[in-house]
Design an enzyme around this catalytic site. Structure first.
Site, PDB file in Angstrom:
ATOM      1  CB  SER A  87      -0.961  -0.041   1.195  1.00  0.00           C
ATOM      2  OG  SER A  87      -1.995   0.888   1.038  1.00  0.00           O
ATOM      3  CG  ASP A 221      -6.604  -2.419  -4.158  1.00  0.00           C
ATOM      4  OD1 ASP A 221      -7.221  -1.660  -3.384  1.00  0.00           O
ATOM      5  OD2 ASP A 221      -5.392  -2.659  -4.031  1.00  0.00           O
ATOM      6  CG  HIS A 250      -5.487  -2.609  -0.370  1.00  0.00           C
ATOM      7  ND1 HIS A 250      -4.829  -1.998  -1.419  1.00  0.00           N
ATOM      8  CD2 HIS A 250      -5.011  -2.017   0.760  1.00  0.00           C
ATOM      9  CE1 HIS A 250      -3.999  -1.077  -0.947  1.00  0.00           C
ATOM     10  NE2 HIS A 250      -4.093  -1.067   0.379  1.00  0.00           N
TER      11      HIS A 250
END
Length: 275
Positions: A87, A221, A250
């Site tokens: 991320s 996502d 995610h």
């Protein structure tokens, strides 16, 4: 941060970096570098930068400088690096490679990379007003929840995550930190900066380091939708850019950490064997 060499047992260490108390998990020997100053270029340091939150050490730039300071002060220049980010950790890795081009990075793995247009993503459109304008309202209920017994907090976490096929107890214990006002405030503060600052993809750094990068996008996502993957493939057709075909979310640490780790291990075994 996580330092990995060889060996399964983890050692936990806390130290101050950029004025912030920093947890370091080490797998293998207690040190990833030689205390006597001797060189050992055969070693490889795996530095894992998760989705986390100097003058502003808990801000986005402060967290990038935090990782750079660790590398500059604690890791000899001849140590080879494998960087793994998830991320916003992927954005940090690109910034690290941009700001310190002399680092001996063998590979950088970017998992579910939030490296562009965060506020324009489906989840970003939902969270930007909350993080940028309304986050202070969240502090009051978190403050009162912080007084609950740990067992009750754990039960609330399990209830919130009951839809998962499998729930790792490590996820429950880690989630308990969100009942701390300081922890939640730091996370939301950095999140607000992400919405404003992570806008344009750093194509210059990606192009320069393309042979070292492995991207892994989710097929559903809401932080980096499939259109971002398609744009990346068009811009860098020769890059190693994967699209998940396994339905991994995610936040894979919630229920697919073992599967993700095995995939990552397979990629690195293949790619590092070629070097």
């Amino acid at each position: 941060m996580l330092c990995m060499e060889e060996g399964p047992l983890a050692q936990e260490e806390f130290f101050y970096c950029c004025g912030a108390a920093t947890q370091l998990l080490k797998f293998g020997s207690l040190d990833c570098w030689q205390k006597d100053g001797s060189n050992n270029s055969s070693k490889v340091l795996f530095l894992i930068i998760p989705d986390i939150e100097l003058q502003d050490v808990f801000g986005l730039n402060g967290q990038i400088e935090h990782k750079l300071t660790f590398l500059r002060k604690n890791v000899p220049k001849d140590i080879k690096l494998v960087l793994i980010g998830h991320s916003i950790g992927c954005h940090m890795i690109l910034e690290i490679m941009k700001r310190e081009p002399e680092l001996q990075v063998l590979k950088a793995v970017l998992l579910f990379p939030t490296i562009e247009r965060m506020a324009e993503s489906p989840q970003g459109k939902l969270m930007t007003p909350v993080l940028c304008k309304l986050r202070f309202l969240m502090y009051v209920p978190i403050y009162f929840l912080s007084f609950l017994p740990e067992s009750v907090k754990a039960s609330l976490v399990r209830w919130a995550l009951q839809g998962l096929h499998s729930l790792d107890e490590a996820t429950v214990s880690a989630s308990l930190n969100l009942f701390s006002v300081d922890c939640a405030a730091n996370a939301m503060y950095m999140g607000s900066q992400e919405m404003v600052q992570v806008v344009q993809r750093d194509d210059s750094t990606i192009s320069r380091c393309l042979d070292k990068l492995i991207f892994y996008y989710g097929c559903n996502d809401h932080w980096c939708p499939i259109t971002y993957y398609e744009d990346m493939k068009r811009s860098f057709p020769e890059g190693t850019i994967h699209l998940c075909q396994k339905g991994i979310r995610h936040a894979f640490v919630l229920d697919a950490s073992v599967e993700m780790a095995q995939m990552l291990l397979d990629w690195l075994r293949t790619d590092l064997a070629k070097l």
